[in-house]
Design a protein around this motif. Structure first.
Motif, PDB file in Angstrom:
ATOM      1  N   ALA A 177       0.853  -1.191   0.000  1.00  0.00           N
ATOM      2  CA  ALA A 177       0.000   0.000   0.000  1.00  0.00           C
ATOM      3  C   ALA A 177       0.887   1.238   0.000  1.00  0.00           C
ATOM      4  CB  ALA A 177      -0.912   0.009   1.224  1.00  0.00           C
ATOM      5  N   TRP A 217      -5.270   2.941   5.156  1.00  0.00           N
ATOM      6  CA  TRP A 217      -4.803   1.681   5.726  1.00  0.00           C
ATOM      7  C   TRP A 217      -5.956   0.721   5.963  1.00  0.00           C
ATOM      8  CZ3 TRP A 217      -0.132   0.812   4.765  1.00  0.00           C
ATOM      9  CH2 TRP A 217       0.825   1.820   4.793  1.00  0.00           C
ATOM     10  N   ALA A 232      -6.672  -0.809   2.684  1.00  0.00           N
ATOM     11  CA  ALA A 232      -5.606  -1.733   2.287  1.00  0.00           C
ATOM     12  C   ALA A 232      -5.732  -3.069   3.000  1.00  0.00           C
ATOM     13  CB  ALA A 232      -4.240  -1.102   2.566  1.00  0.00           C
ATOM     14  N   LEU A 289      -2.703   0.488  -4.296  1.00  0.00           N
ATOM     15  CA  LEU A 289      -2.306  -0.869  -3.933  1.00  0.00           C
ATOM     16  C   LEU A 289      -1.627  -1.566  -5.121  1.00  0.00           C
ATOM     17  CD1 LEU A 289      -5.503  -2.097  -2.047  1.00  0.00           C
ATOM     18  CD2 LEU A 289      -3.370  -1.303  -1.033  1.00  0.00           C
TER      19      LEU A 289
END
Length: 283
Positions: free
Chosen positions: A130, A175, A178, A243
């Protein structure tokens, strides 16, 4: 010169010859050491490097350790064309031929069971990274470091904190997204494999990859089914939205030498996002 026996892997006995140009640690030539219904693939090494005390010192030398690990992996990789190797740990050393026999005898039941379980199987590695836009954005070419005047106007501090809070929320959302993608991918691939293992995410400075490693997993797949598995990985790997992913292999099944159930995507990996965003830190 006193010579020891470096053991790379345990296998069922095989009739084919090892490649003549195959070289192991310190340039030694591996050979098959057969004992009853098991074989060890070994090479002779110097006690000056691999006896107990010098080996402890050598293992502190990162260059030596890296060279040894590459040579060890090269030998194990070459064995895949001869059967299903059970890789042993780096720097597994026996004093002499009798020591190799004792190694095979002491682990006979475990070796047999594991070789049966891994017969015809290979390991594939899958990683997802990521990229955090807030930390990876680059200034325009030729631009120097941004300089902002100090703002002492009323409310400036409040505005600054509000902007920082917004940045933190965007980072946390990045996050969260991800890890959601990584969890879904891992669950899907686990269903397509015979077993799976989650490894600790790699640090960028060690892997050399761009971005934070949010999935570092291994999957056990029958060699005959590998093409279907690879196709599924390529269809599922993310390659947008910050990503990216990769698949590596086939490898000897290093991650599956112990008989453990598939691992689930859990909070241990999620903790990496807290470190990446600074969450939980105290000044």
């Amino acid at each position: 010169m006193n010579e020891l026996r470096y053991v790379y892997a345990v296998m069922r006995p095989f009739s084919a010859s090892l490649p003549a140009d195959l070289r192991g640690v310190t340039g030694s030539q591996p050979y098959q050491f057969r004992h009853d219904d098991l074989s060890a693939v070994v090479s002779t090494v110097s006690a000056d490097d691999f006896d107990t005390d010098p080996l402890k010192e050598r293992l502190e030398d990162l260059d030596w350790l890296s060279d040894t690990a590459r040579a060890h992996a090269a030998v194990v990789g070459a064995l895949g064309s001869l059967g299903s190797p059970l890789p042993l740990r780096l720097a597994t050393v026996c004093r002499d031929d009798d020591g190799v026999r004792r190694l095979l005898d002491s682990g006979r039941d475990r070796f047999r069971t594991t070789l049966e379980r891994l017969d015809g199987r290979v390991e594939w590695g899958v990683k997802v990274y990521a990229r955090n836009a807030a930390t990876t954005a680059e200034p325009p070419a030729g631009a120097g470091p941004a300089k902002k005047p100090i703002d002492h106007a009323p409310g400036a501090g409040r505005d600054f904190l509000r902007r920082r809070l917004g940045e933190r929320r965007r980072e946390e959302h990045t996050w969260q997204s991800a890890f959601t993608v990584a969890r879904t991918l891992h669950e899907e691939l686990t269903g397509r494999a015979e077993s799976s293992r989650l490894h600790r995410p790699q640090e960028a400075r060690l892997s050399g990859a761009s971005g934070q490693n949010v999935l570092n997993a291994a999957y056990l797949v029958h060699r005959d089914h590998s093409a279907d598995f690879i196709g599924g990985v390529h269809r599922l790997l993310p390659n947008d939205g910050g990503l990216s992913g990769e698949i590596t292999g086939p490898w000897a099944p290093y991650s599956f030498t112990d008989d453990q159930p598939p691992t689930e995507f859990d909070g241990a990996l999620r903790g990496e996002s807290a470190r990446a965003t600074g969450e939980g830190e105290r000044s």
